[in-house]
Design a protein around this motif. Structure first.
Motif, mmCIF file in Angstrom:
data_model
loop_
_atom_site.group_PDB
_atom_site.id
_atom_site.type_symbol
_atom_site.label_atom_id
_atom_site.label_comp_id
_atom_site.label_asym_id
_atom_site.label_seq_id
_atom_site.Cartn_x
_atom_site.Cartn_y
_atom_site.Cartn_z
ATOM 1 N N ARG A 1 -48.584 -26.335 -15.925
ATOM 2 C CA ARG A 1 -48.228 -25.764 -14.621
ATOM 3 C C ARG A 1 -47.089 -26.563 -13.991
ATOM 4 N NH1 ARG A 1 -50.201 -27.228 -9.652
ATOM 5 N NH2 ARG A 1 -50.001 -25.688 -7.972
ATOM 6 N N LEU B 1 -43.327 -25.047 -13.173
ATOM 7 C CA LEU B 1 -42.782 -25.108 -11.821
ATOM 8 C C LEU B 1 -41.500 -25.937 -11.768
ATOM 9 C CD1 LEU B 1 -46.089 -25.610 -9.782
ATOM 10 C CD2 LEU B 1 -44.591 -23.596 -9.705
ATOM 11 N N ARG C 1 -41.434 -35.170 -6.474
ATOM 12 C CA ARG C 1 -41.877 -34.040 -5.650
ATOM 13 C C ARG C 1 -41.015 -33.877 -4.411
ATOM 14 N NH1 ARG C 1 -46.003 -34.578 -1.555
ATOM 15 N NH2 ARG C 1 -46.722 -32.557 -0.783
ATOM 16 N N ILE D 1 -41.753 -24.100 -1.615
ATOM 17 C CA ILE D 1 -42.868 -23.752 -2.514
ATOM 18 C C ILE D 1 -43.172 -24.909 -3.464
ATOM 19 C CG2 ILE D 1 -43.563 -22.208 -4.389
ATOM 20 C CD1 ILE D 1 -41.882 -20.016 -3.024
ATOM 21 N N TYR D 2 -42.132 -25.517 -4.000
ATOM 22 C CA TYR D 2 -42.303 -26.614 -4.955
ATOM 23 C C TYR D 2 -43.025 -27.793 -4.297
ATOM 24 C CZ TYR D 2 -41.031 -29.825 -8.745
ATOM 25 O OH TYR D 2 -41.072 -30.716 -9.792
ATOM 26 N N ASN E 1 -46.812 -27.436 -4.196
ATOM 27 C CA ASN E 1 -47.526 -27.018 -5.404
ATOM 28 C C ASN E 1 -47.435 -27.988 -6.574
ATOM 29 O OD1 ASN E 1 -48.624 -24.018 -5.175
ATOM 30 N ND2 ASN E 1 -46.721 -24.125 -3.990
#
Length: 510
Positions: free
Chosen positions: A13, A17, A78, A190-191, A194
């Motif tokens: 995942r 992403l 992140r 969004i990143y 998530n």
């Protein structure tokens, strides 16, 4: 790994992403190439100005990759990737609203920073995948992300044509370019919500000091100082090129050169502060904690000739097919996209070969050598060729270029883990050094078949030179095919079914 790749769970995942974040950054980065001739006609630009814009598109990526590598190692992928994607909207909107050449140059320079996003994902993927699978994982990240340039070439002209009703029937390149920035910014949010920097129970390793790359021997410190020179010198070359087309005057050129000398001095000072104790003989690294900077230097050169040439070729290939074979803009853009299309399989393929062949060094030598020979073959393409043969040759050449990129970054995360972001930044920056150098050369060559022939020959010869350097001097990274990264230890009970490993960082229990 191949059987679990489509599961979209756990580390897969994160991989999906992250490669899509890189895909969007590449769409943004290369949203200009499909509209090169349309922008030229719309604003009445000269051929020299168009080539200068292509150089500007990769210019600031050089220092940006170094800086982002440092930020990445300190704050994690992140937040770094999320902020970069949100930032992308600003230069995209500036370019979409530009009314003259000067505004185009400034917006493309600012937008070139987005190209530094590649470095961030390298560290993210390395945190989630073990060394024995790192080549394929990084290859998927880089290859599927790099496909963003092909995605831009395939979709943006069509989107702009559909939106033509908003601009009196003319191709609406402004709308298409602005939209790419808005989409990237939305995905940045969004990143952020998530992904995680590391798997549960794993500590994110950071450098002992920040501000410069940490090396582990005196000789490597001076070697690093020498290898940092081209990172500033290439920007001086860009400034000279801007002077030649009238964007800067002579006084501004000298001011820029003085600034770049100061920038190199500042970078050297930061590296000195990080490595001062080592250089003065007050610190000595144990053998288990050392790495050789020559590994980094050679990986920088391999990335210069493979990714540097890809950036240069992607920037000129649509116009090359349009002018050489007399094609329409849309068709030429779609055909040129076959070069980047190979990223879907070639870059993961290079990483997979590196994982399975048993020698990452041999993989690098073979792929780089074949790339050089392929470019020499590309130099023979002329308008009299049968178009399908030219397309097949382009795809053949592209395979070795992008597989070589995959093999480069199959090695980068294995050199020294706690400074992976900075090493990836330096290696990635050299890709842009190559791009600026190649595109500057291309801008000085005569237009037509002769200039294209010389351009591809230069790409081929430099790749062959680097092949020989790798054959004689490149060393296999330690732990190239181990089950765990440097700095990680696993308790015996983990091997019999316990899910959580015991991690060690910098000699301390984490």
């Amino acid at each position: 790994m191949l059987t679990e790749l489509w599961s979209f769970r756990g580390r897969y995942r994160i991989l999906h992403l992250t490669w899509f974040a890189f895909f969007l950054s590449f769409v943004v980065w290369f949203n200009f190439a499909p509209f090169a001739t349309a922008v030229q006609e719309s604003l009445g630009l000269q051929a020299g100005q168009m080539r200068t814009l292509a150089i500007c598109n990769v210019a600031l990526t050089v220092p940006a990759r170094i800086i982002i590598g440092m930020v990445l190692d300190k704050y994690g992928p992140r937040i770094t990737y999320s902020l970069l994607l949100i930032y992308a909207a600003i230069p995209c909107l500036m370019f979409a609203l530009a009314q003259n050449f000067g505004q185009l140059v400034i917006s493309r320079l600012l937008l070139s920073i987005v190209g530094a996003g590649f470095v961030i994902g390298i560290r993210m993927v390395a945190e989630w995948f073990p060394p024995k699978e790192i080549g394929l994982a990084e290859g998927i990240y880089g290859g599927w992300g790099n496909f963003g340039s092909a995605g831009a070439a395939f979709t943006l002209p069509t989107l702009a044509t559909v939106a033509a009703f908003m601009s009196a029937g003319q191709i609406n390149w402004r709308f298409a370019i602005a939209l790419t920035g808005i989409v990237a910014a939305v995905y940045g949010v969004i990143y952020f919500f998530n992904v995680q920097d590391t798997p549960p129970g794993k500590v994110y390793q950071r450098p002992n000091r920040h501000g410069g790359l940490e090396v582990t021997s005196r000789r490597d410190f001076w070697f690093m100082m020498a290898m940092n020179i081209p990172l500033s010198a290439i920007l001086g070359l860009l400034a000279w090129r801007l002077t030649k087309i009238g964007f800067l005057n002579t006084t501004q050129l000298w001011i820029t050169w003085v600034f770049l000398v100061g920038l190199y001095a500042f970078q050297s000072y930061k590296c000195w502060t990080v490595n001062k104790e080592l250089v003065l003989g007050q610190k000595r690294y144990p053998a288990s904690d050392r790495y050789e900077f020559s590994q980094v230097a050679l990986l920088e050169l391999t990335y210069l000739v493979n990714f540097g040439s890809e950036l240069a070729v992607v920037s000129m290939l649509p116009a090359f097919f349009e002018n050489t074979f007399g094609l329409s803009k849309v068709l030429a853009g779609m055909i040129a996209a076959t070069y980047a299309f190979m990223n879907l399989a070639a870059r993961p393929g290079g990483g997979l070969i590196s994982d399975t062949l048993g020698s990452r060094k041999l993989t690098m030598i073979v792929l780089t050598g074949c790339m050089g020979l392929s470019y020499m073959m590309m130099s023979a393409v002329q308008g009299s060729w049968w178009l399908p043969i030219a397309i097949l040759l382009t795809m053949f050449c592209s395979f070795f270029v992008q597989a070589g990129e995959g093999s480069t970054f199959a090695m980068v995360p294995l050199v020294k883990r706690r400074v992976t972001g900075q090493i990836a930044g330096n290696v990635g920056a050299y890709g842009n050094v190559g791009a600026v150098a190649y595109l500057t050369l291309f801008s000085l060559l005569p237009e037509g078949d002769i200039g294209n022939k010389i351009f591809f020959q230069v790409l081929g010869v430099t790749a062959i030179i680097v092949t020989f350097l790798c054959a004689f001097y490149l060393k296999e990274p330690k732990g190239s095919f181990s089950a765990h990264h440097e700095g990680e230890e696993v308790h015996p009970e983990t091997a019999v079914g316990q899910p959580v490993p015991h991690f060690v960082e910098e000699g301390r229990e984490a």
